[in-house]
Design an enzyme around this catalytic site. Structure first.
Site, PDB file in Angstrom:
ATOM      1  N   CYS A   1     -15.254 -14.952 -23.581  1.00  9.56           N
ATOM      2  CA  CYS A   1     -15.245 -13.637 -24.224  1.00  9.56           C
ATOM      3  C   CYS A   1     -14.204 -12.746 -23.539  1.00  9.56           C
ATOM      4  O   CYS A   1     -13.576 -13.132 -22.551  1.00  9.56           O
ATOM      5  CB  CYS A   1     -16.640 -13.026 -24.184  1.00  9.56           C
ATOM      6  SG  CYS A   1     -17.091 -12.345 -22.579  1.00  9.56           S
TER       7      CYS A   1
ATOM      8  N   CYS B   1     -14.854 -12.352 -19.821  1.00  7.16           N
ATOM      9  CA  CYS B   1     -14.548 -13.611 -19.122  1.00  7.16           C
ATOM     10  C   CYS B   1     -13.046 -13.721 -18.888  1.00  7.16           C
ATOM     11  O   CYS B   1     -12.602 -14.133 -17.805  1.00  7.16           O
ATOM     12  CB  CYS B   1     -15.014 -14.814 -19.940  1.00  7.16           C
ATOM     13  SG  CYS B   1     -16.775 -15.157 -19.838  1.00  7.16           S
TER      14      CYS B   1
ATOM     15  N   ASP C   1     -12.382   1.186 -16.997  1.00  6.40           N
ATOM     16  CA  ASP C   1     -12.603   1.113 -18.440  1.00  6.40           C
ATOM     17  C   ASP C   1     -11.328   1.562 -19.155  1.00  6.40           C
ATOM     18  O   ASP C   1     -10.682   2.534 -18.762  1.00  6.40           O
ATOM     19  CB  ASP C   1     -13.786   2.015 -18.840  1.00  6.40           C
ATOM     20  CG  ASP C   1     -14.284   1.708 -20.242  1.00  6.40           C
ATOM     21  OD1 ASP C   1     -15.410   1.175 -20.358  1.00  6.40           O
ATOM     22  OD2 ASP C   1     -13.548   2.001 -21.211  1.00  6.40           O
TER      23      ASP C   1
ATOM     24  N   HIS D   1     -20.143 -15.932 -17.190  1.00  7.00           N
ATOM     25  CA  HIS D   1     -20.599 -15.287 -18.427  1.00  7.00           C
ATOM     26  C   HIS D   1     -22.116 -15.161 -18.447  1.00  7.00           C
ATOM     27  O   HIS D   1     -22.836 -16.163 -18.448  1.00  7.00           O
ATOM     28  CB  HIS D   1     -20.139 -16.061 -19.667  1.00  7.00           C
ATOM     29  CG  HIS D   1     -20.547 -15.351 -20.930  1.00  7.00           C
ATOM     30  ND1 HIS D   1     -19.791 -14.351 -21.493  1.00  7.00           N
ATOM     31  CD2 HIS D   1     -21.662 -15.457 -21.695  1.00  7.00           C
ATOM     32  CE1 HIS D   1     -20.415 -13.885 -22.556  1.00  7.00           C
ATOM     33  NE2 HIS D   1     -21.550 -14.539 -22.706  1.00  7.00           N
TER      34      HIS D   1
ATOM     35  N   ASN E   1     -25.662  -0.764 -21.091  1.00  8.38           N
ATOM     36  CA  ASN E   1     -26.024  -0.864 -22.506  1.00  8.38           C
ATOM     37  C   ASN E   1     -26.453  -2.302 -22.786  1.00  8.38           C
ATOM     38  O   ASN E   1     -25.756  -3.251 -22.382  1.00  8.38           O
ATOM     39  CB  ASN E   1     -24.836  -0.471 -23.389  1.00  8.38           C
ATOM     40  CG  ASN E   1     -24.455   0.995 -23.215  1.00  8.38           C
ATOM     41  OD1 ASN E   1     -25.312   1.838 -23.021  1.00  8.38           O
ATOM     42  ND2 ASN E   1     -23.170   1.286 -23.259  1.00  8.38           N
TER      43      ASN E   1
ATOM     44  N   HIS F   1     -20.916  -9.297 -22.734  1.00 11.99           N
ATOM     45  CA  HIS F   1     -20.821  -9.860 -21.389  1.00 11.99           C
ATOM     46  C   HIS F   1     -21.345  -8.762 -20.481  1.00 11.99           C
ATOM     47  O   HIS F   1     -20.802  -7.639 -20.484  1.00 11.99           O
ATOM     48  CB  HIS F   1     -19.359 -10.226 -21.076  1.00 11.99           C
ATOM     49  CG  HIS F   1     -19.108 -10.830 -19.719  1.00 11.99           C
ATOM     50  ND1 HIS F   1     -18.436 -12.038 -19.546  1.00 11.99           N
ATOM     51  CD2 HIS F   1     -19.399 -10.384 -18.479  1.00 11.99           C
ATOM     52  CE1 HIS F   1     -18.347 -12.307 -18.245  1.00 11.99           C
ATOM     53  NE2 HIS F   1     -18.918 -11.316 -17.578  1.00 11.99           N
TER      54      HIS F   1
ATOM     55  N   HIS G   1     -22.233  -5.888 -18.216  1.00 11.09           N
ATOM     56  CA  HIS G   1     -21.374  -4.985 -17.445  1.00 11.09           C
ATOM     57  C   HIS G   1     -22.142  -3.729 -17.082  1.00 11.09           C
ATOM     58  O   HIS G   1     -22.939  -3.227 -17.866  1.00 11.09           O
ATOM     59  CB  HIS G   1     -20.089  -4.623 -18.199  1.00 11.09           C
ATOM     60  CG  HIS G   1     -20.295  -4.152 -19.610  1.00 11.09           C
ATOM     61  ND1 HIS G   1     -20.569  -5.020 -20.648  1.00 11.09           N
ATOM     62  CD2 HIS G   1     -20.287  -2.913 -20.146  1.00 11.09           C
ATOM     63  CE1 HIS G   1     -20.705  -4.335 -21.764  1.00 11.09           C
ATOM     64  NE2 HIS G   1     -20.547  -3.049 -21.494  1.00 11.09           N
TER      65      HIS G   1
ATOM     66  N   HIS H   1     -21.562   0.124 -16.338  1.00 13.04           N
ATOM     67  CA  HIS H   1     -20.643   1.267 -16.362  1.00 13.04           C
ATOM     68  C   HIS H   1     -20.953   2.158 -15.165  1.00 13.04           C
ATOM     69  O   HIS H   1     -22.120   2.439 -14.869  1.00 13.04           O
ATOM     70  CB  HIS H   1     -20.866   2.139 -17.601  1.00 13.04           C
ATOM     71  CG  HIS H   1     -20.543   1.511 -18.913  1.00 13.04           C
ATOM     72  ND1 HIS H   1     -19.364   1.767 -19.598  1.00 13.04           N
ATOM     73  CD2 HIS H   1     -21.246   0.663 -19.699  1.00 13.04           C
ATOM     74  CE1 HIS H   1     -19.379   1.101 -20.744  1.00 13.04           C
ATOM     75  NE2 HIS H   1     -20.508   0.425 -20.832  1.00 13.04           N
TER      76      HIS H   1
HETATM   77  P1  AMP Z   1     -20.413  -1.325 -24.098  1.00 17.15           P
HETATM   78  O1  AMP Z   1     -20.484  -0.441 -25.311  1.00 17.15           O
HETATM   79  O2  AMP Z   1     -21.447  -0.970 -23.070  1.00 17.15           O
HETATM   80  O3  AMP Z   1     -20.425  -2.793 -24.466  1.00 17.15           O
HETATM   81  O4  AMP Z   1     -19.059  -0.989 -23.381  1.00 17.15           O
HETATM   82  C1  AMP Z   1     -17.891  -1.735 -23.509  1.00 17.15           C
HETATM   83  C2  AMP Z   1     -16.816  -0.994 -22.751  1.00 17.15           C
HETATM   84  O5  AMP Z   1     -15.724  -1.874 -22.578  1.00 17.15           O
HETATM   85  C3  AMP Z   1     -16.279   0.254 -23.474  1.00 17.15           C
HETATM   86  O6  AMP Z   1     -16.473   1.407 -22.639  1.00 17.15           O
HETATM   87  C4  AMP Z   1     -14.804  -0.073 -23.679  1.00 17.15           C
HETATM   88  O7  AMP Z   1     -13.960   1.068 -23.536  1.00 17.15           O
HETATM   89  C5  AMP Z   1     -14.548  -1.107 -22.608  1.00 17.15           C
HETATM   90  N1  AMP Z   1     -13.442  -2.021 -22.875  1.00 17.15           N
HETATM   91  C6  AMP Z   1     -13.192  -2.691 -24.030  1.00 17.15           C
HETATM   92  N2  AMP Z   1     -12.095  -3.458 -23.889  1.00 17.15           N
HETATM   93  C7  AMP Z   1     -11.645  -3.277 -22.627  1.00 17.15           C
HETATM   94  C8  AMP Z   1     -10.537  -3.781 -21.878  1.00 17.15           C
HETATM   95  N3  AMP Z   1      -9.654  -4.657 -22.409  1.00 17.15           N
HETATM   96  N4  AMP Z   1     -10.372  -3.351 -20.606  1.00 17.15           N
HETATM   97  C9  AMP Z   1     -11.233  -2.470 -20.063  1.00 17.15           C
HETATM   98  N5  AMP Z   1     -12.297  -1.965 -20.711  1.00 17.15           N
HETATM   99  C10 AMP Z   1     -12.501  -2.343 -21.978  1.00 17.15           C
HETATM  100 ZN    ZN Z   2     -17.995 -13.535 -20.972  1.00 17.47          ZN
END
Ligand code: AMP
Ligand code: ZN
Length: 116
Positions: A4, A7, A30, A46, A86, A97, A99, A101
């Site tokens: 993903c 990953c 982010d 993952h 989230n 995946h 994460h 924040h």
């Molecule tokens: P969530 O809604 O908790 O799944 O948050 C996903 C987060 O990933 C969002 O805050 C996006 O701005 C961030 N995001 C998406 N693509 C990337 C990327 N290529 N590099 C860094 N952050 C990203």
């Molecule tokens: Zn992943």
């Protein structure tokens, strides 16, 4: 589902602004920050979400939180910060995946959630 977006960021195949990397965990800025400090802490392996972790992941989760705390202080949010995980559809998780924040900066991030 082992390649993903996150990953691929963890593997360095997609560029990111990394602020931490060890054998298990990566943290990076982010791409669309909601606050002056907005970092993401992820496991390299993952794991889809907090809803899919197992007991064996407990040490990893603890380390992710400890890294979140250290990075918040180092990266411009020394007076406190918020962590958000989230999870799933109701949690509005967009990247599948796990994460954490970290959001913060010089000013308070505001109330937790709008009441419905
Ligand atoms: P969530 O809604 O908790 O799944 O948050 C996903 C987060 O990933 C969002 O805050 C996006 O701005 C961030 N995001 C998406 N693509 C990337 C990327 N290529 N590099 C860094 N952050 C990203
Ligand atoms: Zn992943």
């Amino acid at each position: 589902m082992d390649r993903c977006l996150f990953c691929r960021i963890a593997a360095g195949e997609i560029p990111s602004r990394k602020v931490h990397e060890d054998d298990e965990i990566v943290a990076f800025h982010d791409i669309n920050p909601a606050r002056p400090v907005h970092l993401l802490v992820i496991p390299k392996r993952h794991i889809t979400s907090l809803a899919t972790v197992s007991d064996a992941d407990v040490p990893l989760l603890g380390r992710m939180l400890a890294i979140a705390n250290r990075l918040a202080t180092e990266q411009g949010s020394p007076d406190g910060f918020r962590v958000i995980i989230n999870t799933g559809r109701v949690g509005h998780q967009e990247v599948q995946h796990l994460h954490i924040h970290i959001v913060g900066g010089p000013d308070p991030v505001g109330p937790m959630l709008k009441r419905v």
